[in-house]
Write a protein that holds these residues in place. Structure first.
Motif, short mmCIF file in Angstrom:
data_model
loop_
_atom_site.label_atom_id
_atom_site.label_comp_id
_atom_site.label_asym_id
_atom_site.label_seq_id
_atom_site.Cartn_x
_atom_site.Cartn_y
_atom_site.Cartn_z
N ASP A 80 21.52 11.30 -5.48
CA ASP A 80 20.06 11.39 -5.45
C ASP A 80 19.57 12.25 -4.29
N ASP A 81 18.39 12.84 -4.47
CA ASP A 81 17.74 13.54 -3.37
C ASP A 81 17.33 12.55 -2.28
N GLU A 82 17.07 13.09 -1.09
CA GLU A 82 16.72 12.23 0.03
C GLU A 82 15.32 11.65 -0.11
N LEU A 83 15.11 10.55 0.59
CA LEU A 83 13.80 9.96 0.76
C LEU A 83 13.17 10.52 2.03
N ALA A 84 11.85 10.58 2.06
CA ALA A 84 11.12 10.98 3.27
C ALA A 84 10.30 9.80 3.75
N TYR A 110 9.31 9.89 -2.29
CA TYR A 110 10.39 10.56 -3.04
C TYR A 110 9.74 11.66 -3.88
N HIS A 111 10.15 12.88 -3.64
CA HIS A 111 9.54 14.03 -4.32
C HIS A 111 8.02 14.00 -4.19
N GLU A 112 7.56 13.72 -2.97
CA GLU A 112 6.14 13.72 -2.61
C GLU A 112 5.32 12.65 -3.34
N GLN A 113 5.98 11.64 -3.83
CA GLN A 113 5.30 10.49 -4.44
C GLN A 113 5.76 9.22 -3.72
N ALA A 114 4.88 8.21 -3.74
CA ALA A 114 5.25 6.94 -3.13
C ALA A 114 6.51 6.40 -3.80
N TYR A 115 7.48 5.98 -2.97
CA TYR A 115 8.75 5.50 -3.52
C TYR A 115 8.62 4.04 -3.93
N GLU A 116 9.08 3.74 -5.15
CA GLU A 116 8.84 2.42 -5.74
C GLU A 116 9.56 1.29 -5.02
N MET A 117 10.58 1.58 -4.23
CA MET A 117 11.36 0.52 -3.58
C MET A 117 11.07 0.41 -2.09
N CYS A 118 9.89 0.84 -1.68
CA CYS A 118 9.46 0.75 -0.29
C CYS A 118 8.74 -0.59 -0.06
N SER A 119 9.24 -1.38 0.87
CA SER A 119 8.65 -2.69 1.14
C SER A 119 7.20 -2.59 1.63
#
Length: 483
Positions: A80-84, A110-119
């Motif tokens: 997978d690509d990196e998270l920011a 992730y890809h300039e969108q909010a990542y779904e697994m962020c607490s």
């Protein structure tokens, strides 16, 4: 990169203090050389890359990338690509004990969108849900910890930090507090330099155990602070050659450590506490919405505790007896009452209304209305725990759930038959029980989303079975030559 925030702009960037949008130059003037943008893994443990201050502006735009597959519960593989991480510009904190370092919480992208697994994003979503109802959740956390020294000759290899801390009734002891005052002063000074306004601190019930109480804040601010507080305790304890442990129950014969959540509802626009009602006929001084919130908490209590008490060790605290002073003071029943520490939910009751009472005093009472959940311990991921509490409470409001009448008695002294007649059930007794309840309840899926929900279940089941399949010294002592 897209600006994330949300969560009512993350609770207006700290309700109890003015916005602190730092710039690179102001941080340099304060002596900051490095900045750590952090997020947390599923356990609530902060992760970061360290950025020299000259790259502050770039970092604040989300320049720092992370391999999610290297961490628990973030749902990524090596392909997978990196998270920011997108830091919150209003939450920069210069560390008082390391003044050349500043840290800043952020949310994963992730890809300039909010990542779904962020607490942190999971909590932000519930804050937004509350705001649509005109509500916000304020939160205070009672922070408890053991300060220990490593001692191979001691049971479990640990002992209280100071050998003189050995009396059987250690709670609130003046001498033991003074013995530790240099360390305690370091902690409290750091908390106050961060603007947290410590109200009090004390030596708790067990040897080497301490509690710190400080000013409440909105839920997101308090979750950020709790992550930093755990980091602070570990760093400052190690200066003295000790360890600060967040284990709920490091000693079998001593009181466990909690991280009680004190919650209240406020009007989202005015900030006024709307949790109290002096005319409450049930006697707890709560408003209808507060009772509805409690109704939601009771309905989802078994699932919530899988997040608020997230380890195998957590459930060794949630027992009736087993400390040096008798009762453990830990909750084991899904119940609520007044100023009563035998319930999962304690409601510090308002003073009775007195004829002719001054309006200012009455208003002060209402403004302090709250309820406390005692089934939380220091190992919790505060973002996920706060999100679960808030979501359950909002369910209670939206569904008009009634928590029933308060139980104004010592719950520890009721028989199983008496508990059953009152419709009172017990909290899960092991992590496996808790995660099973969590899996059956739709609350966790709604709060975390499908991916994080599944990840949390998988991690906690693996944790339980890893523990269960290990062989303890107790088993060897009891079974090796018995049969």
């Amino acid at each position: 990169m897209n600006e994330l925030k949300t969560g009512a702009q993350i609770e207006a960037s700290a309700s109890n203090s003015p916005p602190r949008k730092e710039t690179m130059n102001t941080l340099i003037e304060k002596g900051v050389e490095y900045v750590m943008p952090f997020y947390v893994d599923v356990h609530g443990i902060p992760k970061t890359k360290t950025v020299p201050i000259d790259h502050f502006d770039r970092m604040m735009r989300g320049s720092e990338l992370f391999t999610g597959a290297a961490l628990d519960g973030l749902g990524q593989g090596p392909h997978d690509d990196e998270l920011a991480v997108l830091p919150d510009p209003d939450r920069v904190m210069q560390l008082p004990w390391r003044p050349n370092v500043a840290i800043v919480p952020g949310q994963l992208m992730y890809h300039e969108q909010a990542y779904e697994m962020c607490s942190r994003s999971a909590l932000a979503k519930q804050i937004d849900r509350a705001a649509k109802l005109g509500l916000k959740l304020n939160l205070g956390i009672e922070c408890e910890t053991y300060i220990v020294r490593l001692d191979p000759s001691a049971p479990n290899g640990i002992a209280p930090n100071d050998p003189r801390d050995n009396i059987s009734k250690a709670a609130y002891d003046v001498s033991l507090t003074l013995i530790n005052m240099e360390f305690l002063n370091d902690v409290v000074s750091s908390m106050n330099q961060l603007g947290w306004k410590v109200h009090s601190f004390d030596h708790e019930d067990a040897n080497g155990q301490f509690e710190f109480d400080f000013t409440y804040a909105d839920a997101m601010t308090m979750a950020d602070r709790f992550v930093v507080w755990r980091l602070m305790m570990k760093e400052l304890a190690r200066k003295y050659g000790w360890e600060a442990t967040m284990m709920a129950k490091p000693y079998a014969d001593r009181t466990g450590s909690g991280a009680h959540f004190n919650m209240s509802l406020a009007d989202a626009k005015t900030g006024e506490n709307i949790s109290g009602d002096a005319s409450d006929t049930r006697g707890c001084g709560l408003s209808k919405r507060a009772y509805q919130f409690l109704g939601g908490l009771k309905k989802h209590a078994a699932a919530i505790v899988a997040v608020s008490c997230p380890t195998v060790n957590s459930y060794k605290r949630l027992i009736k007896t087993g400390s040096m002073t008798g009762y453990t003071w830990a909750p084991i029943f899904i119940s609520y009452g007044g100023n009563n520490r035998t319930h999962m939910f304690r409601v510090p009751m308002l003073r009775p209304h007195i004829e002719g009472q001054q309006n200012s005093a009455a208003h002060e009472n209402l403004s302090s209305a709250r309820w406390e959940c005692r089934a939380v311990d220091p190992c919790t991921n505060p973002y996920l725990a706060a999100a679960m509490f808030l979501a359950a409470g909002l369910d209670g409001i939206e569904q008009d759930l009634d928590p029933g009448d308060p139980q104004l008695l010592n719950m520890y002294e009721l028989s199983d038959q008496e508990l059953a007649s009152r419709g009172i059930s017990q909290l899960p007794q092991t992590l496996l029980d808790a995660i099973t309840a969590f899996e059956k309840d739709d609350l966790g899926r709604r709060v975390m989303g499908d991916a994080l929900f599944k990840s949390y279940i998988d991690l906690k089941k693996a944790e339980w079975w890893s523990y269960h399949q290990s062989i303890s010294q107790w088993e060897v002592d009891h079974y090796l030559t018995k049969f």
